[in-house]
Design an enzyme around this catalytic site. Structure first.
Site, short mmCIF file in Angstrom:
data_model
loop_
_atom_site.label_atom_id
_atom_site.label_comp_id
_atom_site.label_asym_id
_atom_site.label_seq_id
_atom_site.Cartn_x
_atom_site.Cartn_y
_atom_site.Cartn_z
N HIS A 153 -5.60 -7.86 -14.06
CA HIS A 153 -4.24 -8.34 -14.30
C HIS A 153 -4.02 -9.64 -13.53
O HIS A 153 -4.12 -9.66 -12.31
CB HIS A 153 -3.21 -7.29 -13.86
N TYR A 209 8.01 -4.66 -12.38
CA TYR A 209 8.77 -4.12 -11.24
C TYR A 209 10.21 -4.49 -11.48
O TYR A 209 10.54 -5.68 -11.53
CB TYR A 209 8.30 -4.74 -9.93
N PRO A 220 4.71 3.18 -1.47
CA PRO A 220 3.81 2.83 -2.59
C PRO A 220 4.05 1.45 -3.22
O PRO A 220 3.14 0.93 -3.87
CB PRO A 220 4.08 3.93 -3.61
N LYS A 242 -0.60 -0.84 -1.70
CA LYS A 242 -1.50 -1.32 -0.65
C LYS A 242 -2.36 -0.21 -0.01
O LYS A 242 -3.38 -0.50 0.62
CB LYS A 242 -0.70 -1.99 0.46
N TYR A 277 0.51 -9.69 -2.75
CA TYR A 277 0.17 -8.71 -3.79
C TYR A 277 -1.34 -8.67 -4.02
O TYR A 277 -1.92 -7.61 -4.22
CB TYR A 277 0.91 -9.06 -5.09
#
Ligand code: DHB
Length: 413
Positions: A78, A211, A303, A307, A397
């Site tokens: 991704h 998100y 969550p 990570k 990220y």
């Protein structure tokens, strides 16, 4: 009377055969360091536990370099994620901003690759082996008492002694509890919300992960396969997932993603439901005597941003590096083992910050004021409007690059 089982010896005893323990085992195997892994659950029980699905590029290269490259063939790379608020999506171009990406490859697959590899190499992994007591970590011959597959009163109690004991036994770690109170510092932060996680039988609703935050709370639209998806939405930590019908789950998810662009989730039967509690925690020190802690035994993150597994894999890469140096030296200076804690601490705390920051920015605090809600939306708007802001998010990220100095995670991927 039964004869007591003989005391066994190895160099490294690893308590916990999840991904962290099994990766450490594999790395020690390649370095020719004798070790034993003791895991309280069966292989099947671990496999059936649904866990997070995102791997940083450095985790992918750790696995691929160790010969487990199924992730490159079967994982989905991704290059971006979407942040969605006020009913609109904003793409964060992870690859364009950092040159790096993440892979959607569930933790259960990582576990399978590692467990298969352990079976192929004949590594000494003992399933359903429950540690009942940690022994003598202040001596040069620490160890554990454990019972075999029969478990409980029926199981045979055995003893394993080693040079170094490693606790990769998860957030309820038995090893962590054997750190004496007067040396242990535990930094903990609790959150007033949790995630309701479902696996649904439905096609993907969006090409990348979404998100989202709305006046109804947070939701995350993740993926698994062409036919099954992983979705989460913010809920009360005491929510009972059994009380939720499929219709109620979909109603809750749809209203959290709804917007002026008409975005809707593709629906299907809900096949699994569970509540995931949030907790940030770090224990220090991660070395005491001859015992070292890694992964969830040493720290947990909420969550958001996925990570946890990545941190655990990064820990053991460093731990393996430190242990090979330690075993290669003649003197057994325990302070040399502190190198491990020094080297992992910065990444651990960065990940703590990142996970807490993402969580707070995207979740509705119960009883949140109108001011706070609008402030969070302004934070998101400022972030997506600024290339520096988007890059800050993308760097966190994707995981801030390689774990060992001098390594890059690009190249073949
Ligand atoms: C998943 C879980 C996460 O916590 C996250 O941030 C992204 C994806 C998942 O399970 O797919």
């Amino acid at each position: 009377m039964a004869t007591p089982a003989p005391i066994e010896r190895t160099r490294v005893a690893i308590v916990g055969g999840g991904p962290a323990g099994l990766l450490l085992s594999h790395l020690l195997h390649t370095s020719g360091i004798d070790h034993v892994v003791l895991e309280s659950r069966s292989r099947d029980e671990i496999y059936r536990t649904t866990r997070a699905g995102i791997l940083e590029a450095s985790s992918v290269s750790t696995l691929a370099d160790a010969g487990m490259d199924r992730v490159l063939r079967e994982g989905d790379r991704h290059d971006g994620i979407a942040l969605r608020f006020d009913g609109e999506s904003h793409r964060i171009d992870l690859h364009g901003l950092t040159g790096s990406a993440v892979w959607l490859y569930p933790q259960t697959e990582v576990f399978t690759d590692l467990a298969d590899r352990a079976a192929e190499t004949g590594t000494d992994v003992r399933w359903q082996a429950s540690v009942t007591e940690v022994l003598d970590i202040h001596t040069d011959s620490p160890g554990v008492r454990w019972t075999d597959a029969e478990g409980g009163s029926g199981g045979t109690e055995r003893e394993l002694r080693c040079d170094v004991l490693v606790g990769t036994d998860g957030s309820h770690s038995t090893c962590r509890h054997s750190l004496p109170e007067d040396v242990r510092r535990h930094f903990v932060h609790e959150y007033p919300y949790a995630w309701f996680g479902v696996i649904v039988e439905a096609p993907r609703s969006a090409p990348e992960l979404v998100y989202t935050t709305s006046e109804h709370g947070f939701a995350l639209i993740s993926q698994r396969t062409d036919t099954h998806q992983r979705l989460y939405f913010q809920c009360d930590p005491d929510e009972d997932p059994a009380g939720w019908s499929d219709d109620r789950v979909w109603h809750e998810l749809q209203r959290r993603v709804a917007g002026t662009d008409g975005f809707r989730l593709l629906e299907g039967p809900v096949q699994e439901r569970s509540v995931l509690r949030f907790r940030s925690s770090v224990v220090e020190p991660v070395r005491h005597g001859r015992m070292l802690l890694a992964g969830d035994a040493a720290h947990t993150v909420p969550p958001t941003g996925a990570k946890g597994l990545n941190l655990a894999l990064a820990d053991v890469v460093v731990l393996h590096d430190v242990l090979t140096t330690w075993f290669a030296r003649r003197e057994r200076d325990e302070a040399l083992l502190d190198e491990y804690g020094r080297r992992v601490s910065e990444r651990v705390w960065r990940a703590q910050h990142f996970s807490a920051w993402m969580s707070r920015m995207l979740h509705t605090h119960p009883g949140e004021s109108g001011f706070e809600h609008r402030r969070r939306i302004a934070e998101l708007r400022t972030l997506v409007a600024s290339e520096a802001g988007r890059r800050y998010l993308a760097e966190g990220y994707t995981g801030w690059g390689s774990v060992l100095p001098g390594r890059t995670t690009e190249g073949a991927m």
